[in-house]
Design a protein around this motif. Structure first.
Motif, short mmCIF file in Angstrom:
data_model
loop_
_atom_site.label_atom_id
_atom_site.label_comp_id
_atom_site.label_asym_id
_atom_site.label_seq_id
_atom_site.Cartn_x
_atom_site.Cartn_y
_atom_site.Cartn_z
N THR A 145 -6.85 7.19 2.52
CA THR A 145 -7.49 6.94 3.81
C THR A 145 -6.60 7.43 4.93
OG1 THR A 145 -6.55 4.73 4.02
CG2 THR A 145 -8.71 4.90 2.97
N TYR A 146 -7.22 7.85 6.02
CA TYR A 146 -6.45 8.17 7.20
C TYR A 146 -7.20 7.75 8.45
CZ TYR A 146 -9.11 12.48 8.21
OH TYR A 146 -10.08 13.40 8.51
N CYS A 147 -6.43 7.42 9.46
CA CYS A 147 -7.01 6.93 10.72
C CYS A 147 -6.13 7.34 11.89
CB CYS A 147 -7.20 5.42 10.67
SG CYS A 147 -5.69 4.51 10.32
N ARG A 168 -11.36 6.50 10.90
CA ARG A 168 -11.13 6.32 12.33
C ARG A 168 -12.36 5.66 12.95
NH1 ARG A 168 -9.62 12.34 13.98
NH2 ARG A 168 -11.09 12.75 12.29
N THR A 169 -12.14 4.97 14.04
CA THR A 169 -13.27 4.40 14.76
C THR A 169 -14.14 5.53 15.29
OG1 THR A 169 -12.07 4.34 16.84
CG2 THR A 169 -11.96 2.35 15.44
N VAL A 217 0.85 -1.18 0.00
CA VAL A 217 0.00 0.00 0.00
C VAL A 217 0.89 1.24 0.00
CG1 VAL A 217 -1.74 1.30 1.28
CG2 VAL A 217 -1.84 -1.20 1.23
N SER A 218 0.64 2.13 -0.94
CA SER A 218 1.41 3.37 -0.99
C SER A 218 1.04 4.26 0.18
CB SER A 218 1.13 4.12 -2.29
OG SER A 218 1.49 3.35 -3.39
N ARG A 219 2.01 4.97 0.69
CA ARG A 219 1.77 5.90 1.77
C ARG A 219 2.25 7.28 1.36
NH1 ARG A 219 1.66 1.11 3.68
NH2 ARG A 219 0.94 0.49 5.70
#
Length: 92
Positions: A89-91, A51-52, A27-29
């Motif tokens: 995506t971010y979390c 995020r949860t 997965v690219s970051r």
């Protein structure tokens, strides 16, 4: 006592191997600076906040234009995502 040492070794190996798998997951970051450049250039990206609920509700951090999706039920929404756009995506 000997079984306890074996148990600790096994746990250590599992933790180490899972971190290696996660680091090499393909997965690219991107950095937050790279994301900011994309936003500033109005690139056609989808930004998902995964995020949860507890983490999301307990934070004031938001990215303008992001879409909030509950990660625990991803199987119910992932097919709605377009396949022809970059998805970030971010979390935190």
């Amino acid at each position: 006592m000997h079984w306890f040492l074996r148990f600790l070794l096994l746990i250590s190996l599992l933790v180490f191997s899972s971190s290696v798998i996660a680091a090499g997951d393909g997965v690219s970051r991107i950095t937050k600076e790279e994301l900011k450049k994309k936003i500033d250039k109005s690139e056609d990206v989808i930004i998902l906040d995964v995020r949860t609920a507890g983490s999301y509700n307990g934070s004031t951090i938001r990215i303008k234009g992001d879409i909030r999706k509950e990660p625990n039920i991803a199987e119910s929404w992932y097919k709605e995502l377009p396949i022809d756009r970059e998805i970030i995506t971010y979390c935190t």
